[in-house]
Design a protein around this motif. Structure first.
Motif, PDB file in Angstrom:
ATOM      1  N   GLY A 249       0.803  -1.208  -0.016  1.00  0.00           N
ATOM      2  CA  GLY A 249       0.025  -0.084   0.022  1.00  0.00           C
ATOM      3  C   GLY A 249       0.597   1.237   0.065  1.00  0.00           C
ATOM      4  N   TYR A 250       2.321   1.073  -0.163  1.00  0.00           N
ATOM      5  CA  TYR A 250       2.983   2.399  -0.166  1.00  0.00           C
ATOM      6  C   TYR A 250       2.922   2.988  -1.616  1.00  0.00           C
ATOM      7  CZ  TYR A 250       4.917   0.573   4.458  1.00  0.00           C
ATOM      8  OH  TYR A 250       5.068   0.190   5.743  1.00  0.00           O
ATOM      9  N   GLY A 251       2.976   4.377  -1.414  1.00  0.00           N
ATOM     10  CA  GLY A 251       3.140   5.241  -2.649  1.00  0.00           C
ATOM     11  C   GLY A 251       4.408   5.241  -3.077  1.00  0.00           C
ATOM     12  N   GLU A 252       4.886   6.051  -4.280  1.00  0.00           N
ATOM     13  CA  GLU A 252       6.087   6.002  -4.978  1.00  0.00           C
ATOM     14  C   GLU A 252       7.013   6.600  -4.125  1.00  0.00           C
ATOM     15  OE1 GLU A 252       6.342   4.479  -7.846  1.00  0.00           O
ATOM     16  OE2 GLU A 252       8.507   5.308  -8.290  1.00  0.00           O
ATOM     17  N   ARG A 254       7.335   7.011  -0.801  1.00  0.00           N
ATOM     18  CA  ARG A 254       7.548   6.117   0.502  1.00  0.00           C
ATOM     19  C   ARG A 254       8.529   4.956  -0.129  1.00  0.00           C
ATOM     20  NH1 ARG A 254       6.715   4.377   6.022  1.00  0.00           N
ATOM     21  NH2 ARG A 254       8.100   2.437   5.520  1.00  0.00           N
TER      22      ARG A 254
ATOM     23  N   ARG B  83      -3.989   1.466  -4.154  1.00  0.00           N
ATOM     24  CA  ARG B  83      -2.922   1.040  -3.500  1.00  0.00           C
ATOM     25  C   ARG B  83      -3.340   0.515  -2.085  1.00  0.00           C
ATOM     26  NH1 ARG B  83       0.371   5.382  -5.214  1.00  0.00           N
ATOM     27  NH2 ARG B  83       0.025   6.432  -3.214  1.00  0.00           N
ATOM     28  N   ARG B  84      -4.213   1.405  -1.481  1.00  0.00           N
ATOM     29  CA  ARG B  84      -4.522   1.399   0.075  1.00  0.00           C
ATOM     30  C   ARG B  84      -5.388   0.092   0.198  1.00  0.00           C
ATOM     31  NH1 ARG B  84      -4.392   4.368   4.610  1.00  0.00           N
ATOM     32  NH2 ARG B  84      -6.006   3.495   5.538  1.00  0.00           N
ATOM     33  N   ILE B  86      -5.672  -2.348  -1.940  1.00  0.00           N
ATOM     34  CA  ILE B  86      -4.800  -3.725  -2.116  1.00  0.00           C
ATOM     35  C   ILE B  86      -4.048  -4.045  -0.987  1.00  0.00           C
ATOM     36  CG2 ILE B  86      -2.953  -4.622  -3.304  1.00  0.00           C
ATOM     37  CD1 ILE B  86      -3.978  -3.221  -6.081  1.00  0.00           C
ATOM     38  N   GLY B  87      -3.328  -2.952  -0.102  1.00  0.00           N
ATOM     39  CA  GLY B  87      -2.764  -3.045   1.071  1.00  0.00           C
ATOM     40  C   GLY B  87      -3.284  -3.693   2.030  1.00  0.00           C
ATOM     41  N   SER B  88      -4.523  -3.380   2.137  1.00  0.00           N
ATOM     42  CA  SER B  88      -5.533  -3.709   3.357  1.00  0.00           C
ATOM     43  C   SER B  88      -6.229  -4.881   3.226  1.00  0.00           C
ATOM     44  CB  SER B  88      -6.360  -2.670   3.842  1.00  0.00           C
ATOM     45  OG  SER B  88      -6.899  -1.860   2.804  1.00  0.00           O
ATOM     46  N   ILE B 118       0.134   1.869   7.076  1.00  0.00           N
ATOM     47  CA  ILE B 118      -1.073   2.048   6.321  1.00  0.00           C
ATOM     48  C   ILE B 118      -2.435   1.994   7.075  1.00  0.00           C
ATOM     49  CG2 ILE B 118      -2.223   1.114   4.145  1.00  0.00           C
ATOM     50  CD1 ILE B 118       0.424   1.944   3.685  1.00  0.00           C
TER      51      ILE B 118
END
Lengths: 343, 292
Positions: A249-252, A254, B83-84, B86-88, B118
């Motif tokens: 979930g990290y952005g570019e 980070r 992204r969030r 998917i990450g969770s 996150i």
């Protein structure tokens, strides 16, 4: 956060290096001692007026010990050095050690400021180029790197003097500090001491003197840092642990700073160590160009005057700085790279 | 009720050449289901996992189709939201444990980083969770291991840590991308057992990417067989092993070595089958290009 095993490793690096440092310095001493005595040019001839007799020359030679053989002279000089006596300057008749120590802080402050500038500029450029890789921004970073790499420091110095000293006089182009100022300093570390004494007026005056020579020294190093760091960041960005971090979930930003940077910085660190010694070498010309009262400027005077003891002292100090810089790089490497611990 | 992960008509192309790497792939994974993605090297099985997790290489572009994760259309979302999400709710168990851990970070934070960064957990909760997970993946002395660096641990231990990390946020979908390929045979069995155990315990949907039909028969409930980026068969595992429908599936099954008679069973896939399936793919490509 220094763990026990890390402190042990750092101590081992220092102890391991002491012997090689001593050998290096001895080697440098031998070379410089011999070379400046076999090249043409005689200090005594420089000091005597035209028409001096053979007897005058012989007397002065004997006074400075120059009538003895080179090995004999070396042993006498080394005996003094071991006891902290680097001899007396022929041109100024002052102890070499006092002269060198008086100028060393100015050069150290200039070089370290230049190094900081180079790391900031190079780091920001590398991160920008990585963040916007494949775009025009990366292209612009590459072009800037190319220019920075291909123009030598003294040329930047001349350009800056012309632009910001003559056309738009924003910065001071000569000296270390404005001569009219009343200086309360007890050490030669003016920048450091002005901060400790909270004299920011003096600090600003020092900075406006130092900025252009430091920037001239910093640009080539910044370009090298930028190029190498961007390259290793780019390679690191494809590694599995960086890709895995993206799925978390990290952005570019980070991902670049948090995952890739610390691992990508290691090869750059080694290079900074090597290049920093070149930067210190560059101070000789740059200090001359900006009439900055440092060791490099004094080195040129010493060579012009064939002031043998002073040249020896300055070269030894430069060699000492180089070896210490390499030692610091090795220690930083151990701090940043856990794989070197427990080895 | 719709499935937790739904992929519909997904085509991915190589930027520049326009060559199709995924050819209208459709598949669905229900909550708690274990689905195998099987195929030869280059069949696109890993590519599907990468597309779901949003980590396709820059040179690969999704040309059409939809990926729905927990009802959200991933390809229509803003990148930061995607992204969030998917990450969770999703996680990856990567192929090579030797390269998938950051060499300059300690183990603990690598297990719980997404919880803290996150999902906003506190440090102490994250630490407790890391210890709990290390216990679940049968690592002795978790208190010591969370302070270690990856280079101090064996490949098998690192894969256990990556499994722990994948399960950290109680994801509802895990994609295991050939998680045992880089390990030696004895460790492979343990890791396979562990993944099955963790999946059953947490009730996570699992997509198991592998080229090993033997593994599929042990771990999965359903499977998709891929050839050249095209799903040639989609079946329940029991049905598949009893009677594979597609000629390529039959050939693949016949080519799987058997422990009873390894020498005789090591057969390449019959060239005439490859010819037939390649022709099938070519027809699909013509229709695809024609339809655009």
């Amino acid at each position: 956060m220094l763990s026990g095993s890390l402190s042990v490793l750092l101590l081992r690096i220092v102890l391991g290096r002491l012997a090689t440092m001593a050998i290096t310095l001895f080697g440098v001493a031998v070379i410089v001692f011999v070379v400046i005595r076999v090249v043409p040019g005689n200090p005594v001839a420089m000091m005597l007026p035209p028409g001096a007799t053979e007897a005058d020359i012989a007397r002065l030679n004997a006074l400075y010990g120059l009538d003895k053989s080179i090995p004999e002279q070396f042993v006498i000089w080394l005996g003094g050095v071991v006891q902290g006596d680097f001899g007396t300057s022929i041109s100024t008749r002052q102890p070499v050690l006092d002269l060198v120590l008086g100028r060393l802080p100015a050069t150290l402050e200039l070089s370290i400021f230049a190094l900081v500038l180079a790391v900031i500029i190079g780091g920001v450029m590398a991160l920008t180029g990585t963040r916007f890789r494949g775009t025009r921004t990366e292209g612009a970073v590459d072009v800037a790197n190319g220019v920075g790499l291909s123009v030598p420091d003294f040329l930047w110095g001349l350009v800056f003097i012309l632009l910001f000293g003559v056309l738009w006089p924003i910065f001071h182009i000569s000296g270390r500090i404005s001569p009219a100022l009343d200086l309360p300093f007890v050490t030669q570390f003016y920048v450091f001491e002005s901060i400790v004494r909270l004299r920011f007026d003096l600090w600003w005056d020092l900075l406006t003197h130092m900025f252009m020579p430091a920037l001239a020294l910093a640009i080539p190093l910044a370009a090298i840092i930028s190029q190498l760091l961007k390259q290793s960041l780019k390679e690191t960005m494809h590694l599995d642990y960086v890709v895995l971090a993206r799925t978390k979930g990290y952005g570019e930003n980070r991902v670049i700073v948090g995952e890739a940077l610390r691992n990508a910085v290691l090869p750059t660190l080694t290079l900074i160590g090597v290049q920093f010694t070149f930067l210190i070498g560059g101070t000789v010309i740059i200090e001359r160009l900006f009439s900055y009262e440092g060791l490099g400027n004094m080195a040129i005077d010493a060579v012009i005057n064939r002031d043998l003891p002073l040249i020896q002292g300055i070269v030894i100090v430069f060699a000492l700085i180089f070896t210490v810089v390499n030692l610091i790089v090795d220690m930083l490497y151990a701090v940043l790279n856990p794989r070197l611990r427990h080895a | 009720m719709s499935a937790f992960l739904e992929i519909e008509g997904l085509s991915a192309v190589l930027a520049g050449t326009g060559a199709r790497l995924l050819r209208s792939v459709s598949l669905a994974v229900d909550t708690g289901e274990v689905r195998g993605l099987v195929g030869e090297s280059g069949a696109g099985k890993s590519m599907i996992g990468k597309a779901v997790l949003g980590i396709l290489p820059k040179a690969v572009r999704v040309a059409e189709g939809a990926i729905r994760l927990d009802g959200h259309d991933l390809l229509a979302m803003r990148p930061a939201d995607r992204r969030r999400l998917i990450g969770s709710v999703a996680a990856l168990i990567p192929q090579d444990p030797l390269t998938a851990l950051n060499p300059s970070k300690r183990i603990g934070p690598q297990i719980t980083d997404r919880l803290v960064d996150i999902l906003g957990w506190g440090k102490a909760d994250a630490q407790a969770r890391a210890l709990e997970l290390l216990g679940e993946v049968h690592i002795e002395d978790p208190e010591r291991v969370i302070g270690r660096y990856p280079h101090e641990l064996s490949g098998g231990m690192r894969q256990r840590i990556l499994i722990a990390s994948a399960f950290a946020a109680e994801p509802r979908l895990i994609i295991a991308d050939e998680p045992t390929t880089a390990l030696d045979v004895t460790v492979q069995k343990q890791i396979l057992k562990l993944i099955g155990e963790m999946q059953a315990h947490h009730g996570t949907a699992l997509v198991f990417v592998t080229h090993d039909l033997g593994v599929v028969s042990k771990v999965c409930q359903s499977l998709s067989v891929l050839y050249a980026g095209k799903v040639v068969e989609d079946a329940r595992v029991a049905d598949f092993f009893a009677a594979p429908r597609h000629a390529y599936s039959r050939a693949l099954l016949a080519a799987t070595p058997k422990y009873t008679d390894p020498a005789a069973s090591l057969q390449p896939v019959d060239p005439s089958v490859i010819e037939a399936v390649t022709a099938e793919v070519a027809v699909a490509d013509r229709e695809w290009i024609h339809g655009r």
